[in-house]
Design an enzyme around this catalytic site. Structure first.
Site, PDB file in Angstrom:
ATOM      1  N   HIS A   1       1.016  -1.375  -0.150  1.00 44.92           N
ATOM      2  CA  HIS A   1       0.025  -0.056  -0.028  1.00 44.92           C
ATOM      3  C   HIS A   1       0.968   1.221   0.117  1.00 44.92           C
ATOM      4  CE1 HIS A   1      -4.290  -1.217   0.741  1.00 44.92           C
ATOM      5  NE2 HIS A   1      -3.501  -2.428   0.539  1.00 44.92           N
TER       6      HIS A   1
ATOM      7  N   TYR B   1      -9.295   6.212   6.424  1.00 43.18           N
ATOM      8  CA  TYR B   1      -9.459   6.642   7.839  1.00 43.18           C
ATOM      9  C   TYR B   1     -10.525   7.876   7.798  1.00 43.18           C
ATOM     10  CZ  TYR B   1      -5.653   3.850   9.459  1.00 43.18           C
ATOM     11  OH  TYR B   1      -4.462   2.825   9.483  1.00 43.18           O
TER      12      TYR B   1
ATOM     13  N   PRO C   1      -5.251   0.885  18.484  1.00 36.49           N
ATOM     14  CA  PRO C   1      -4.850   0.333  17.010  1.00 36.49           C
ATOM     15  C   PRO C   1      -4.695   1.187  16.091  1.00 36.49           C
ATOM     16  CG  PRO C   1      -7.257  -0.101  17.685  1.00 36.49           C
ATOM     17  CD  PRO C   1      -6.488   0.481  18.938  1.00 36.49           C
TER      18      PRO C   1
ATOM     19  N   LYS D   1       0.434  -0.001  14.997  1.00 39.49           N
ATOM     20  CA  LYS D   1       1.749   0.014  15.442  1.00 39.49           C
ATOM     21  C   LYS D   1       2.328  -1.140  16.076  1.00 39.49           C
ATOM     22  CE  LYS D   1       3.821   3.271  13.774  1.00 39.49           C
ATOM     23  NZ  LYS D   1       3.635   2.669  12.357  1.00 39.49           N
TER      24      LYS D   1
ATOM     25  N   TYR E   1       3.792   6.185   9.893  1.00 38.52           N
ATOM     26  CA  TYR E   1       3.143   5.059   9.601  1.00 38.52           C
ATOM     27  C   TYR E   1       3.975   4.068   8.912  1.00 38.52           C
ATOM     28  CZ  TYR E   1      -1.624   3.103   7.924  1.00 38.52           C
ATOM     29  OH  TYR E   1      -2.486   2.124   7.588  1.00 38.52           O
TER      30      TYR E   1
END
Ligand code: DHB
Length: 400
Positions: free
Chosen positions: A75, A210, A299, A303, A391
């Site tokens: 991704h 998100y 969550p 991580k 990220y």
């Protein structure tokens, strides 16, 4: 009862324990890995699915069994959605390679574990499932011992040169590290949880979404070309069976305005509670904690497993120094060094959580400020870059 001997006794056959046994074996250090769960249970428990760039590189190199680059999906970004001032929805993409030169891999943790268990067994690792550890003694001596009950129901005792707690948030090793009177750690709870589902339907979007919506947070993730993983913010006391499928789809669709979700049969549902925790101590004498035994993160941002691997890379170096070169220098540095990444990850997980979720106590000012925060991130290259760096994962330590 006879006493067995090993160099490192690792409690917990999750990603942390298995990767550590691999790194130690590569350096010629023998270990025993024990886990109270059965192999089927470990390989079948569905967990989060995002593997950082550096963690993927490490996992891909373990044995011949890693399928991360073949069965996993790369991704190159995520989407952040939030309400626009005119009542519509804004969608902003965070371009990972463009900002950091790195990507992440969508590859569920239980698949990682299937690969790791196969690799460790092929390498001859002493790996014991359905084995309960009851207590750890003597960590202040140079021969700590663990006592427990084997898969055959018989008590056992193992003497090691070092004991590692890689046994998750209910760690039985942690009291030996923190001491009964200093048990616990730095702690925060959150006034919400995630309602998670798995459903049979193709992905609704090419990348993860998100979504901060007026009705609360939702995350649209994936598992494969035919299965989607989705979450929405709920009350921590919510009952996973209390909603009908139609009600779940109604909530998810409302929280992702502007995106048409592909619906399909829901075959799993669960409620995930949120906690941030860091143990006050990460090492005492001849015992140390890694992964969820040492800390847990909420969550958002995925991580958990990636941070566990960061701990293990450092502890492996410290144990090599101790067991191959007789120096305690690395061990003495372990807690301070590991805590740098731990607290960066704690901050990132807390920040993503607080920026994206509707706080039950929020007034209109708080809400508009939160949207201002999101805009500050997406409209600034520095803001997008910070998110992308965290990220996709800060580079792992190369020395201790
Ligand atoms: C998933 C979980 C996360 O916490 C996240 O931030 C992204 C994806 C998942 O389970 O797919």
């Amino acid at each position: 009862m006879t006493t067995e001997h090993t160099r490192v006794a690792i409690v917990g056959a999750g990603p942390a324990g298995l990767v550590l046994s691999h790194l130690l074996a590569q350096a010629g250090v023998e270990s025993i890995v024990l886990d109270q769960r059965s192999r089927e249970d470990i390989e079948g428990t569905i967990r989060a699915g995002i593997v950082e760039h550096g963690a993927a590189e490490l996992l891909a190199g373990i044995g011949d069994t890693s399928r991360i680059y073949t069965a996993g999906h790369r991704h190159d970004g995520i989407e952040l959605h939030f309400p626009a001032p005119d009542g519509g929805t804004e969608a902003h993409r965070i371009d990972f390679p463009g900002l950091t030169g790195r990507s992440v891999w969508l590859y569920p943790q239980h698949e990682v574990l299937i690969d790791l268990i196969a690799a460790r067994l092929a390498d001859g690792q002493d790996l014991r499932f359905s084995t309960t550890v009851d207590r750890v003694e003597g960590v202040e001596s140079d021969r700590p011992r663990i006592f427990g009950t084997g898969a055959d129901g018989q008590p056992f005792e193992i003497e090691a040169e070092f004991v590692v707690g890689a046994d998750g948030s209910h760690s039985v090793v942690r009291p030996a590290v923190t001491g009964p009177s200093r048990a616990g750690g730095y702690f925060r709870e959150y006034p919400f949880a995630w309602f998670g589902i798995l459903c049979e339907a193709p992905p609704s979007a090419p990348e993860l979404i998100y979504s901060n919506s007026a009705d609360g947070f939702a995350l649209i993730s994936q598992r494969s070309d035919t299965v989607q993983r989705m979450y929405f913010q709920c009350d921590p006391e919510a009952d996973a069976d209390a909603l009908s499928d139609a009600q779940i789809w109604d909530i998810l669709q409302k929280r992702t305005p502007g995106t048409e979700l592909n619906e399909g049969p829901i075959f799993q549902r669960d409620v995930l509670r949120f906690r941030s925790f860091v143990s006050h101590e990460l090492r005492h004498g001849r015992a140390a904690l890694v992964g969820d035994a040492a800390h847990t993160v909420p969550p958002t941002g995925a991580k958990g497993m990636n941070l566990a691997i960061g701990d293990v890379i450092l502890l492996d170096q410290a144990l090599q120094e101790l067991l191959l070169r007789g120096s305690e220098r690395g061990l003495d540095a372990y807690a301070a060094e590991a805590s740098k990444r731990i607290w960066k990850s704690q901050h990132f997980s807390w920040w993503m959580t607080s920026m994206l979720h509707l706080q039950p106590e929020a007034n209109e000012f708080d809400r508009l400020r939160q949207l201002g925060e999101l805009r500050s991130v997406v409209e600034s290259e520095a803001g997008r870059k910070y998110l992308a760096e965290a990220y996709t994962g800060w580079p792992y330590a190369t020395s201790l």
